[in-house]
Write an enzyme that holds these catalytic residues in place. Structure first.
Site, PDB file in Angstrom:
ATOM      1  CD  GLU A 186      -1.499 -11.656  -9.132  1.00  0.00           C
ATOM      2  OE1 GLU A 186      -1.381 -12.632  -9.887  1.00  0.00           O
ATOM      3  OE2 GLU A 186      -0.598 -11.312  -8.341  1.00  0.00           O
ATOM      4  CB  CYS A 198      -4.688  -9.152   0.843  1.00  0.00           C
ATOM      5  SG  CYS A 198      -3.380  -7.998   0.421  1.00  0.00           S
ATOM      6  CB  CYS A 230       2.939   0.118  -6.904  1.00  0.00           C
ATOM      7  SG  CYS A 230       3.275   1.107  -5.428  1.00  0.00           S
ATOM      8  CB  CYS A 236       9.410  -0.628  -2.051  1.00  0.00           C
ATOM      9  SG  CYS A 236       8.437   0.679  -1.294  1.00  0.00           S
ATOM     10  CB  CYS A 261       7.805  -4.364  -3.317  1.00  0.00           C
ATOM     11  SG  CYS A 261       6.080  -4.660  -3.765  1.00  0.00           S
ATOM     12  CB  CYS A 266       3.730  -9.129   2.035  1.00  0.00           C
ATOM     13  SG  CYS A 266       2.577  -9.186   3.362  1.00  0.00           S
TER      14      CYS A 266
END
Ligand code: SAH
Length: 345
Positions: free
Chosen positions: A94, A107, A114, A118, A121, A335
């Site tokens: 995305e 962005c 990933c 974290c 997230c 975010c």
């Protein structure tokens, strides 16, 4: 001479020059081809009308062309647009476009998924599917410019993935963004955001002059390790020491991102600890109120009062800080909210 098809969009200008040289072509052809790809947004060699028909046909035969296929687009009430792209192997990423009157910011993602893990997230829940190639990283900008007819002015590498876990492709992408033959963007308009991989921060600081943002998110190792597993590999002391070593021009600062989590890292005691840790670093702090997602466990967004008190404390103690209210929350484009619908994971 060439065994398999190559993708020119994955070539730096030097590589492209070499490639053309091996074909017996003049170097300046690389400038023409770069301009077609990055400045005129060509979708195929056949459009490159200042190249001879013979060269176009040769390139057609030798090269493939990375494409990102737009599978879905969502519009937020604040003008944000979120794009879901399918890659050639069916993986999905995305990207988020945030137009405002004075700039158009994009962005972009640097990995599908990933592996930094974290806990606050959503992208982390995917794990790492794979690294993106340079062509896939900058391709997000090309495709979105083509689709929206908007010219992107600012690029942030804060989408899916950890940029420094895909170091080489990210550096090549930054070079293309900076290159006068390609996007020709100023160093001040490009930001790379990292979870805090110390060796890569040091290397990047020497090699590149674009903005660096570092996700701090907590003022001590104990708390940071609970939020960000990477803290077990690189302590806050190592990370801050690396920041002090980055050669910064007089007017430049490092950005520290600080995701604000209610009852976790948002008290004035945390603010005080943070001030002590960053006091001697040329920096500014972006406070990002945590953006929610389903199944986020224990996390909550702090109240505006808590956010503002934290902000005030930093500014009162001469640490420059700004509250960044993420855009596109209504379409999960903010975010930490990027997770593409499954295509072929
Ligand atoms: N891997 C890179 C870039 C992607 S995350 C990095 O860690 O910096 C971009 C920023 O969003 C980071 O500062 C991260 O801490 C923050 N973030 C992640 N999830 C979030 C969430 N749910 N709400 C608000 N910010 C979040």
């Amino acid at each position: 001479m060439f065994s398999s098809k190559v993708d020119l969009k994955n070539f730096s200008q030097e590589k492209l020059e070499c490639f053309l040289g091996e074909m017996g072509e003049k170097k300046f052809r690389s400038v023409q081809i770069m301009s077609w790809i990055y400045q005129k947004g060509a979708s195929s060699f056949s459009e490159m009308s200042n190249l001879s028909l013979e060269l176009r046909q040769k390139l057609e035969a030798l090269c493939e062309w990375t494409v990102l296929t737009e599978r879905e687009r969502q519009w937020g009430t604040d003008g944000t647009q979120k794009f879901l792209f399918e890659l050639k192997d069916g993986k999905a990423i995305e990207s988020v476009l945030m137009p405002s009157p004075d700039r158009v910011t994009i962005c972009i993602s640097t990995q599908a998924g990933c592996r930094m893990g974290c806990h606050f997230c959503l992208t982390a829940k995917l794990g790492l599917l794979r690294n993106l190639s340079m062509a896939e990283i900058v391709g997000q900008i090309l495709e979105i410019q083509k689709k929206t007819l908007m010219r992107v002015t600012n690029v942030v590498m804060m989408g899916m993935g950890e940029p420094f876990d895909n170091y080489d492709a990210v550096v090549e992408a930054v070079r293309i963004l900076r290159s006068p033959q390609a996007f020709h963007m100023s160093q001040r308009k490009i930001t790379v955001s990292t979870v805090g991989l110390v060796p890569e921060i040091l290397r990047f600081g020497k090699e590149m002059d674009v903005n660096l943002a570092i996700s701090l998110n907590a003022p001590n190792d104990e708390l940071r390790a609970k939020l960000m597993p990477i803290t077990r590999k690189y302590t806050l002391a190592d990370l801050l020491e690396a920041c002090r070593k980055i050669p910064l021009k007089p007017t430049r600062k490092i950005t520290f991102e600080y995701v604000m989590l209610s009852g976790v890292n948002d008290s004035l005691a945390h603010a005080q600890e943070l001030v002590e840790k960053v006091r001697d670093i040329k920096c500014k702090i972006n406070l990002i109120p945590w953006n929610e997602f389903a199944a986020a466990g224990e996390f909550k967004r702090p109240t505006s009062t808590a956010i503002e008190a934290f902000h005030q404390y930093l500014n009162d103690h001469r640490v420059l800080a700004t509250i960044r209210y993420s855009r596109g929350r209504d379409i999960s484009a903010a975010c930490g909210q990027l997770i593409p619908k499954m295509i072929n994971h």
